[in-house]
Write an enzyme that holds these catalytic residues in place. Sequence first.
Site, PDB file in Angstrom:
ATOM      1  CD  GLU A 187     -12.456 -33.416  -1.778  1.00  9.79           C
ATOM      2  OE1 GLU A 187     -11.055 -33.460  -1.488  1.00  9.79           O
ATOM      3  OE2 GLU A 187     -13.249 -34.181  -1.508  1.00  9.79           O
ATOM      4  CG  HIS A 368      -3.407 -34.772   0.513  1.00 12.23           C
ATOM      5  ND1 HIS A 368      -3.613 -33.628   0.865  1.00 12.23           N
ATOM      6  CD2 HIS A 368      -4.658 -35.438  -0.079  1.00 12.23           C
ATOM      7  CE1 HIS A 368      -4.897 -33.379   0.931  1.00 12.23           C
ATOM      8  NE2 HIS A 368      -5.456 -34.285   0.517  1.00 12.23           N
ATOM      9  NE  ARG A 425      -6.325 -35.013  -3.442  1.00 10.89           N
ATOM     10  CZ  ARG A 425      -6.919 -36.276  -2.950  1.00 10.89           C
ATOM     11  NH1 ARG A 425      -6.393 -37.362  -3.013  1.00 10.89           N
ATOM     12  NH2 ARG A 425      -8.113 -35.867  -2.234  1.00 10.89           N
ATOM     13  CG  HIS A 486      -3.643 -39.277   0.153  1.00 10.17           C
ATOM     14  ND1 HIS A 486      -3.949 -39.482   1.477  1.00 10.17           N
ATOM     15  CD2 HIS A 486      -4.809 -38.996  -0.463  1.00 10.17           C
ATOM     16  CE1 HIS A 486      -5.553 -39.198   1.735  1.00 10.17           C
ATOM     17  NE2 HIS A 486      -5.917 -39.165   0.150  1.00 10.17           N
ATOM     18  NE  ARG A 521      -7.442 -41.093  -4.843  1.00 11.43           N
ATOM     19  CZ  ARG A 521      -7.798 -40.465  -3.944  1.00 11.43           C
ATOM     20  NH1 ARG A 521      -9.029 -39.700  -4.144  1.00 11.43           N
ATOM     21  NH2 ARG A 521      -7.317 -39.966  -2.859  1.00 11.43           N
TER      22      ARG A 521
END
Length: 563
Positions: A187, A368, A425, A486, A521
């Site tokens: 990711e 997000h 992100r 998110h 994160r």
Amino acid sequence: MTDVMQTPQAGSCAADFNASRAGLSANASGASVTAADPSAAASPATASPVTTAGSATTSPAAACAPATDPVASAPRDLTCDVVIVGCGVGGLYTALKLPSTLDVVMLSKGAVDECDSMLAQGGICVLADADDYDAYVEDTLRAGHYENRLESVDVMVRSSRAVIDDLVDLGVDFERTSGGALAFTREGAHSRPRICYHADITGEAITTALLARVRERANVRILEHTAMIDLLDAPTDAADAPAGTSGATPAPGAAPACAGVRAVPVAPGAENQRAEELTGAAGRAAAAGGAGNAGGEETCPAPAPRGSSDPAAPNAFCIYARATVLACGGIGGLYERSTNFPSLTGDACRIAERHGAVLEHMDYVQIHPTSLYAGPARTAEANLPGQPPRTADDRAFLISESCRGEGAVLLDAAGERFCDELQPRDVVTAAIRAKMAEEGSDHVRLSFEHVPAEVVRTHFAHIYERCLEEGYDITREPVPVVPAQHYFMGGIHVDVDGRTGVPGLFAVGETSCTGVHGKNRLASNSLLEALVWARRAAQVIASGESLPVEKIGEPALPGEKRA
């Protein structure tokens, strides 16, 4: 952020511990009804079981109310060894790692499957091999803008392989290679593939397996549709103190020990209300003409003591416990556009601070980059007092970052790629917002053109099907996406064992701030963090000793060959 997370005024639930203990008995009948079904509660012995043998998913009305006149009678108080508030992966894994000799009560504000753990799509990180340690740590630190607690990052990374092994033993079916080893995906902001996954419903696969194992434990009772509205302070008289607390007068400036929680049954449809709304506290403050806080939002007075006349919360009851674990999830219910269930309203943070816990980085909220665009968002502050409550149908549908890890790209209105999709992100979100502002648009597009159609239909089957429902075939056309709230990196400050500054009070998962994530994160670290801290908190609760941390690269992963 500060306009939606104002802290209520200090207060506590002063309970008469001796009186409430009278006549208590551990109820592990296994009967299960919802808290809003008083007719079923009238006869717990004949209630229809909805769990596997040995489980106990029970509403307060069924577990606690007398068989006669259940509607008029408030639920009785309970005692147990450990009370866990929340039934996501953090709460469930804590219950599973506690000894079966301990009596455990778990609370779920809504239905037990309405937790954000069920929604996690991408996967769960693991230290792929010993040589990956430095890169994994660096990826986590870089995503977090180097504001992470290094000790916490080290503990999480080194514990990851043991957690994954345990999940497999508990029945989680991760994707495998043709040789039987765990398959890894990648990711954004990861320098290499290291993410275990189950299609695009990894969170559901993990949570469902853990819930099934918890339901097999005769020592665990789950109270659905039951919300925590306050914590209980331990009596300062040692003779009255619950098991596991000293009863000694706290040192000056120290928080009194936590002795459990005060809870209330929640009617279906009311689970999106905050704790003060469930008790009518906000209404009492308004009626009394109480002053608002600096943000213009009402403060929450302390709930009325147990045994006092409180018509706003006539069904409130206390659960006394030696240890209390807050695993209540995040704060997405306070946002107009969020991927979270709207029942996540940040209650645990406000309540814990009122009892002496320290809150940390409350402004560290992750947006997000890619949620499915389905038209303009609802009114801002849609879950605040005076606004119509959000429902589960209002939840933004997440399009996993692993899609971009497998080759999906972001496009502007002209069909041109405008950013590096594999940046952290917050960087990708900023790029999307800048492009939307430049174009005067309310969304951008995500193209799966470079992702094989078979991968879309298998690895991302859930996303593919949902997009089809909205009229988009992502194997043929881009899908509109927009950023959405998110995840919450801040929360109740805890140490590497999940301990807060309040004796007897622990926090795990998104409710806590372990320092792992820093300011932002890294993708797929959330499930891992919750499980690592749940495991460590359970160890301390059970033994009083901290769990040793694994050596780098140990133990072997399922299907992994060793020399």
